[in-house]
Design a protein around this motif. Structure first.
Motif, PDB file in Angstrom:
ATOM      1  N   ARG B 225       0.875  -1.038  -0.022  1.00 49.85           N
ATOM      2  CA  ARG B 225      -0.068  -0.142   0.065  1.00 49.85           C
ATOM      3  C   ARG B 225       0.777   1.086  -0.042  1.00 49.85           C
ATOM      4  O   ARG B 225       0.694   2.008  -0.713  1.00 49.85           O
ATOM      5  CB  ARG B 225      -0.624  -0.009   1.215  1.00 49.85           C
ATOM      6  CG  ARG B 225      -2.026   1.106   1.352  1.00 49.85           C
ATOM      7  CD  ARG B 225      -2.863   0.651   2.640  1.00 49.85           C
ATOM      8  NE  ARG B 225      -3.859   1.722   2.663  1.00 49.85           N
ATOM      9  CZ  ARG B 225      -3.946   2.823   3.282  1.00 49.85           C
ATOM     10  NH1 ARG B 225      -2.762   2.964   3.924  1.00 49.85           N
ATOM     11  NH2 ARG B 225      -4.629   3.905   3.094  1.00 49.85           N
ATOM     12  N   LEU B 229       1.181   4.219  -2.817  1.00 56.21           N
ATOM     13  CA  LEU B 229       0.834   5.647  -2.559  1.00 56.21           C
ATOM     14  C   LEU B 229       1.900   6.504  -3.023  1.00 56.21           C
ATOM     15  O   LEU B 229       1.712   7.456  -3.570  1.00 56.21           O
ATOM     16  CB  LEU B 229       0.225   5.634  -1.099  1.00 56.21           C
ATOM     17  CG  LEU B 229      -0.825   4.970  -0.546  1.00 56.21           C
ATOM     18  CD1 LEU B 229      -1.107   5.456   0.884  1.00 56.21           C
ATOM     19  CD2 LEU B 229      -2.032   5.596  -1.670  1.00 56.21           C
ATOM     20  N   ILE B 230       3.192   5.799  -2.519  1.00 56.22           N
ATOM     21  CA  ILE B 230       4.323   6.868  -2.966  1.00 56.22           C
ATOM     22  C   ILE B 230       4.339   7.009  -4.503  1.00 56.22           C
ATOM     23  O   ILE B 230       4.687   8.143  -4.924  1.00 56.22           O
ATOM     24  CB  ILE B 230       5.607   6.349  -2.438  1.00 56.22           C
ATOM     25  CG1 ILE B 230       5.705   6.240  -0.825  1.00 56.22           C
ATOM     26  CG2 ILE B 230       6.882   7.067  -2.910  1.00 56.22           C
ATOM     27  CD1 ILE B 230       6.742   5.381  -0.105  1.00 56.22           C
ATOM     28  N   VAL B 232       1.953   6.727  -6.774  1.00 57.12           N
ATOM     29  CA  VAL B 232       0.868   7.695  -7.329  1.00 57.12           C
ATOM     30  C   VAL B 232       1.075   8.994  -6.823  1.00 57.12           C
ATOM     31  O   VAL B 232       1.254   9.928  -7.744  1.00 57.12           O
ATOM     32  CB  VAL B 232      -0.458   7.129  -6.664  1.00 57.12           C
ATOM     33  CG1 VAL B 232      -1.599   8.075  -7.073  1.00 57.12           C
ATOM     34  CG2 VAL B 232      -0.673   5.527  -7.348  1.00 57.12           C
ATOM     35  N   GLY B 233       1.428   9.260  -5.775  1.00 59.39           N
ATOM     36  CA  GLY B 233       1.730  10.501  -5.241  1.00 59.39           C
ATOM     37  C   GLY B 233       2.977  11.305  -5.901  1.00 59.39           C
ATOM     38  O   GLY B 233       2.482  12.436  -6.210  1.00 59.39           O
ATOM     39  N   SER B 234       3.978  10.583  -6.064  1.00 58.43           N
ATOM     40  CA  SER B 234       4.888  11.345  -6.858  1.00 58.43           C
ATOM     41  C   SER B 234       4.843  11.601  -8.182  1.00 58.43           C
ATOM     42  O   SER B 234       5.675  12.294  -8.759  1.00 58.43           O
ATOM     43  CB  SER B 234       6.299  10.596  -6.501  1.00 58.43           C
ATOM     44  OG  SER B 234       6.299   9.342  -6.968  1.00 58.43           O
ATOM     45  N   GLU B 267       2.199   7.314 -12.036  1.00 55.80           N
ATOM     46  CA  GLU B 267       3.439   7.873 -11.597  1.00 55.80           C
ATOM     47  C   GLU B 267       4.139   8.405 -12.743  1.00 55.80           C
ATOM     48  O   GLU B 267       4.521   9.586 -12.810  1.00 55.80           O
ATOM     49  CB  GLU B 267       4.478   6.835 -10.631  1.00 55.80           C
ATOM     50  CG  GLU B 267       5.830   7.544 -10.582  1.00 55.80           C
ATOM     51  CD  GLU B 267       7.013   6.436 -10.196  1.00 55.80           C
ATOM     52  OE1 GLU B 267       6.687   5.185 -10.372  1.00 55.80           O
ATOM     53  OE2 GLU B 267       7.790   6.848  -9.467  1.00 55.80           O
ATOM     54  N   LEU B 323      -4.612   3.129  -4.803  1.00 58.68           N
ATOM     55  CA  LEU B 323      -4.799   4.392  -4.325  1.00 58.68           C
ATOM     56  C   LEU B 323      -5.141   4.156  -2.700  1.00 58.68           C
ATOM     57  O   LEU B 323      -5.499   5.372  -1.902  1.00 58.68           O
ATOM     58  CB  LEU B 323      -6.034   5.042  -4.926  1.00 58.68           C
ATOM     59  CG  LEU B 323      -6.082   5.526  -6.483  1.00 58.68           C
ATOM     60  CD1 LEU B 323      -7.042   6.207  -6.895  1.00 58.68           C
ATOM     61  CD2 LEU B 323      -4.644   6.270  -6.855  1.00 58.68           C
ATOM     62  N   GLY B 324      -4.922   3.184  -2.353  1.00 58.57           N
ATOM     63  CA  GLY B 324      -5.335   2.679  -0.820  1.00 58.57           C
ATOM     64  C   GLY B 324      -6.508   2.993  -0.485  1.00 58.57           C
ATOM     65  O   GLY B 324      -6.891   3.442   0.999  1.00 58.57           O
TER      66      GLY B 324
END
Lengths: 639, 374
Positions: B225, B229-230, B232-234, B267, B323-324
């Protein structure tokens, strides 16, 4: 029919997708900085840490196996490769080396330092260069093979970690050489000392079958263990968090292969720790250690073995193939378990192939794996069975003429001229075969079977050592085989441990104890975390008066019977001789089993010498007497 | 199949829009599988797509009503395969999901989804106006039995996808709203028993880990997870660019060419293009429901709704996972995730939609009628 319902379904899906887009917006636009930060700056790599395997001690705290630091000399791979290419002429099986060949031509002078290591090491350690080059060749072949398989899987050229790493060329170098290399680093370019833990058995061959040995995991085993570990982690619940923080076996790890090392692998192994390292993104350099979970060393294992008795038992056995067991009849603790031939667990990796092909089978723990006919020592069971089932009393007597006939078959007694009219007590004392033939003939075929099973014949004793054999207690339907079994011959097979347990039960008043070698397990903080607990210690349904009369007969064996005059009476021993036929003339298994002192037994012991031309009284009894002289030094001195 | 009604097919009614959307999704998928793995996987994925397309066009030549005739037989056969798998299946990561046939591995639970859709549609096709409690009960059994078997494998993700399929088919078939609520309520009421007796401990810990992240000891799911998330977020608004994702290329993201492929897309492509990619799916699903609305045969309509629900649920759960916002249960992204069984199943399912669109019921019925007479 329900056009509205289609619209509602679409609406539900669109709402869900809208939710996803909102979440995506949150992650990628609002919180993007946080995640980008994590992704660029903080990444964590984990490394596994070494752990120490637990030690093995005897009952008095003497060290029998321990992990000791030792030092290997390692050399940078490119130096190894350079030397190999320059010094050896033979064609190389790996084509990818062509690249290295080209490299070699390009720049000769900038590599002049690269083969210094060979001469320097050869000089310092006194090892011929040819031998070092041979080691080098093996390392290079291994790395090239690995590289090729990695490249085949990746589908492109890759540089693997092993190509820039140090590889051990010489193992176990002495401490003073370590100092020389460490203090004169400049003289030894590309050379590094690597400490390593090595399993050491300080008593050399002593009790090698009980201690066992360790060996490297094979590739397949490692995969299996890794898979099992992953499944275990996947299936474990929250309560077992400890296991999640540590790791299972690593490539090249050692595993207990035999004896205690294998039996108590779980206790001894310990758990590898982990180091979590922060790595910067750009250079892939380690920045600093964030957190380290130290390894947990393995637990120490204390055995019931007394290494002094063990040493003396091994000495008494001498060069004969066979075994000697000494056990405490009250508890089942094994005090000594000697076997001959033995092996040296310190040098197992070099000797393995030679030992495994040796016809005298040095890896065989004869005490628990040698299933042989017991001969006359079985007669104690043959006597107890009819006494207990009431078909015989101690006064019953048979006439021994030196042989018995049954349907044209003649079975002989050990005494050619016969024992005359003989009662049960004397039949044991003088080991009269005819008496027991008659018992088998008169009282049916299956009379011994149930009692032999009761005494654990034909079953494993459950001792905590691997690969125990069960022997064989045949259930016969004809009279002749039954007569043979009555005197411990025929298809009957027992291990020495089974028989010593039978006599321990006779000695202690009828309790069949569980033999064991583990005494206790102690963790690295010195706390006792486990003591051996017998899962069964079984009281046998035998009347005390029967046991008493058997005990009296066994005592008579030593004072006036078949073991008379061998010095055993000095130690107040009682016991039984046995000379089992192997089917070949002049080839016997010589047994003596007994206990001492007869009125309050502290030791129960068995001596077996395989394939000897001599009888029990000539070979097994003297060994037993020698053993007892050590167990009862006062009695020995008094004599 | 019983009849080959190829001359009955209406190529004018081939759904070009749906096919165009599919082509976009496939192309994007291929590029990101390449970015997330290596040329070998790219090549294999293309082989799967070509196989899938061939199967897709071949199946178009069979009249879809034959599927109605064989629905129960197909259902029984796949159910048998599932049972067989429990007895002698391969053990991969401690679960039994695959049959190995030579170099290929077949995952019957994937095909079960289609089999359930066909069986449900067949059973409910005559119940247009009076869907009683008995019909609901039988539908529940038809769905529930394979669900239990799949959970036992254990493959929670595939099993759970059956629930929305059942609900949407019942809803389209005309279930009364009171019955629908009763059904959902009962489902919630028995879920504690499912929790206690059916789920494996690690599945439970994944769900606990999703609902209360701070309580979990399951590092596996937590790690997945977080890394996802890292990734997707970055990605940010514009992404790192194709082939440049740090999480992806540094191999920190696990299962990045299969279940977590969307994290790679997010990403490397960023928010804007990821939204466009999502809209492709939205359009795809809307088109699918459109086909269902236009179909006048109730079997065909129910099949299309079931299949579209299957696609939509997989997309939503898979992306929700990266996306958690959904538990990590191992569901593939249709037409994008690397993998043979998933790709073939998706194409077979898609061919049913096209088939139904291209064979207007009235023509088909009259054709069958005339054949029966002659």
């Amino acid at each position: 029919m329900y056009p509205l319902r289609f619209r509602i379904i679409i609406l539900v899906f669109i709402l869900l997708f809208f939710g996803i887009i909102v979440r995506l917006f949150q992650l990628q636009v609002i919180e993007s900085e946080i995640y980008q930060g994590i992704s660029h700056r903080r990444r964590i790599a984990t490394t596994l840490l070494e752990t120490t395997r637990g030690s093995i001690f005897d009952r008095n705290g003497k060290v029998l196996a321990v992990d000791q630091p030792t030092f290997d000399v390692s050399v940078l791979f490119k130096n190894l490769l350079h030397c190999y290419l320059n010094r050896t002429e033979q064609p190389y099986p790996f084509t990818s080396l062509k690249i290295h060949e080209d490299e070699k031509k390009q720049c000769r002078e900038c590599r002049e330092n690269q083969d210094v290591w060979l001469e320097r090491l050869s000089q310092l350690l006194g090892i011929p260069q040819a031998e070092l080059l041979n080691n080098t060749r093996q390392i290079i072949e291994k790395v090239e093979r690995l590289k090729q398989s990695v490249e085949r899987r990746a589908g492109k050229k890759v540089r693997i970690k092993e190509e820039i790493d140090y590889h051990p060329v010489v193992a176990d170098i002495p401490w003073e050489k370590v100092i020389q290399i460490e203090t004169r680093q400049a003289d030894f370019p590309g050379i590094r000392i690597v400490p390593r833990l090595k399993r050491v058995y300080p008593e050399q061959k002593l009790a090698s079958h009980i201690l066992g040995y360790i060996g490297k995991l094979t590739m397949e085993e490692w995969r299996e263990y890794r898979e099992a570990w992953n499944n275990y982690v996947l299936a474990s619940t929250g309560a077992e968090t400890l296991s999640l923080l540590y790791d299972g076996y690593m490539e090249n790890d050692n595993l207990g292969r035999d004896g205690i090392e294998a039996q108590y692998e779980e206790e001894l192994r310990g758990m590898r720790g982990k180091r979590f390292e922060e790595i910067t993104y750009k250079s892939s350099q380690m920045e600093r250690v964030i957190v380290e979970r130290p390894s947990i060393s393995g637990n120490d294992v204390y055995l019931t073995l007394d290494s002094r008795i063990q040493a003396y038992a091994e000495k008494s056995l001498g060069t004969h193939a066979g075994s000697v067991i000494v056990v405490d009849p009250r508890t089942g603790e094994i005090l000594a378990m000697a076997n001959n031939p033995r092996f040296n667990p310190n040098t197992i990796s070099e000797d393995f192939n030679r030992l495994i092909n040796n016809p005298s089978k040095p890896f065989l723990n004869r005490a628990i794996q040698g299933a042989l006919p017991p001969g006359s020592i079985f007669k104690a069971i043959t006597a107890i069975a009819p006494l207990s089932s009431g078909v015989l009393n101690t006064q019953t007597a048979f006439e021994c003429h030196g042989y018995v006939r049954h349907r044209n078959v003649t079975l002989r007694c050990a005494s050619r001229n016969g024992h005359g009219l003989i009662s049960l007590e004397d039949a044991i004392t003088y080991s009269c075969n005819v008496f027991f033939y008659e018992v088998a003939k008169a009282f049916g075929r299956d009379i011994f079977y149930d009692y032999a099973r009761l005494f654990g014949i034909g079953e494993r004793t459950g001792i905590d050592l691997p690969h125990e054999r069960s022997g064989n207690m045949p259930q016969v339907t004809a009279t002749i085989p039954a007569m043979n079994i009555a005197i411990g011959q025929g298809r009957l097979l027992t291990t020495p441990l089974q028989m010593v347990r039978v006599y321990a039960a006779i000695a202690n008043g009828g309790t069949l104890v569980q033999p064991h070698v583990l005494s206790k397990v102690i963790n690295s903080q010195g706390e006792v975390i486990r003591r051996f607990e017998a899962t069964y210690n079984q009281k046998l349904p035998i009347h005390p008066s029967i046991l008493n009369s058997i005990q009296a007969s066994l005592r008579d064996v030593v004072t006036r019977g078949t073991a008379r005059g061998k010095g055993l009476h000095l130690y107040k021993a009682a016991g039984k001789t046995g000379t089992a036929e192997t089917g070949r003339k002049g080839d016997y298994h010589s047994w003596f089993v007994g206990y001492a002192p007869y009125d309050n037994p502290r030791y129960c012991f068995i001596v077996l010498v395989e394939h000897t031309p001599k009888s029990s009284a000539e070979i097994a009894c003297p060994i037993a007497a020698e053993l007892l002289s050590y167990l009862f030094p006062e009695a020995h001195r008094a004599s | 199949m019983k009849q080959n009604l190829s001359n009955n097919i209406h190529f004018k009614r081939f759904d070009w829009l749906l096919f165009l959307l599919l082509s976009f999704i496939l192309t994007i998928g291929v590029f990101f599988v390449w970015s997330a793995s290596s040329e070998i996987f790219l090549f294999k994925q293309i082989v799967w797509i070509v196989t899938g397309l061939t199967l897709f066009f071949t199946l178009l030549y069979f009249d879809y009503l034959s599927f109605a005739d064989y629905a129960y037989i197909i259902y029984a056969f796949v159910l048998f395969l599932l049972l067989l798998l429990l007895v002698l299946g391969d053990s991969v990561k401690g679960s039994q999901r695959w049959f190995s046939i030579g170099a290929f591995s077949v995952q019957p639970s994937e095909f079960m989804k289609i089999a359930v859709v066909l069986a449900l549609a067949r059973f409910l096709k005559y119940k247009k106006y009076a869907l009683g409690l008995f019909d609901i009960g039988i539908s529940l059994l038809l769905t529930g039995i394979p669900m239990l078997l799949i959970m036992k494998q254990p493959d929670l993700g595939t099993a759970l996808i059956m629930v929305p399929i059942l609900l949407s088919i019942l809803y389209t078939a005309g279930i009364r709203l009171s019955h629908l609520f009763l059904l959902v309520g009962t489902g919630m009421a028995i879920s504690p028993f499912v929790w206690m007796f059916v789920l494996k401990s690690y599945q439970k810990s994944r769900i606990v880990g999703f609902l209360w992240p701070e309580r979990t000891a399951d590092w596996g799911a937590g790690y997945h997870r977080l890394q996802s998330l890292i990734a997707v977020g970055s990605g940010g608004l514009f992404g790192t660019g194709w082939g440049n994702g740090i999480q992806n290329q540094m191999k920190f993201l696990p299962e990045r060419h299969t279940d977590f492929i969307f994290a790679v897309i997010a990403e490397e492509w960023g928010f804007l293009r990821a939204c466009l990619f999502l809209l492709l799916y939205v359009a795809f699903i809307a088109c699918g429901i459109g086909v269902a609305k236009d179909t006048r045969d109730s079997f065909g309509r129910l099949v299309v709704v079931g299949i579209v629900t299957m696609f939509a649920t997989q997309v939503i759960v898979n992306i929700g996972m990266t996306l958690g916002v959904a538990p990590i249960v191992g569901v593939t992204l249709p037409f994008v995730s690397y993998g043979g069984s998933s790709m073939i199943t998706s194409f077979v399912a898609l061919s049913l939609i096209f088939n139904i669109k291209m064979r207007p019921m009235i023509d088909l019925a009259s054709r069958r009628f005339s054949e029966a007479k002659s």
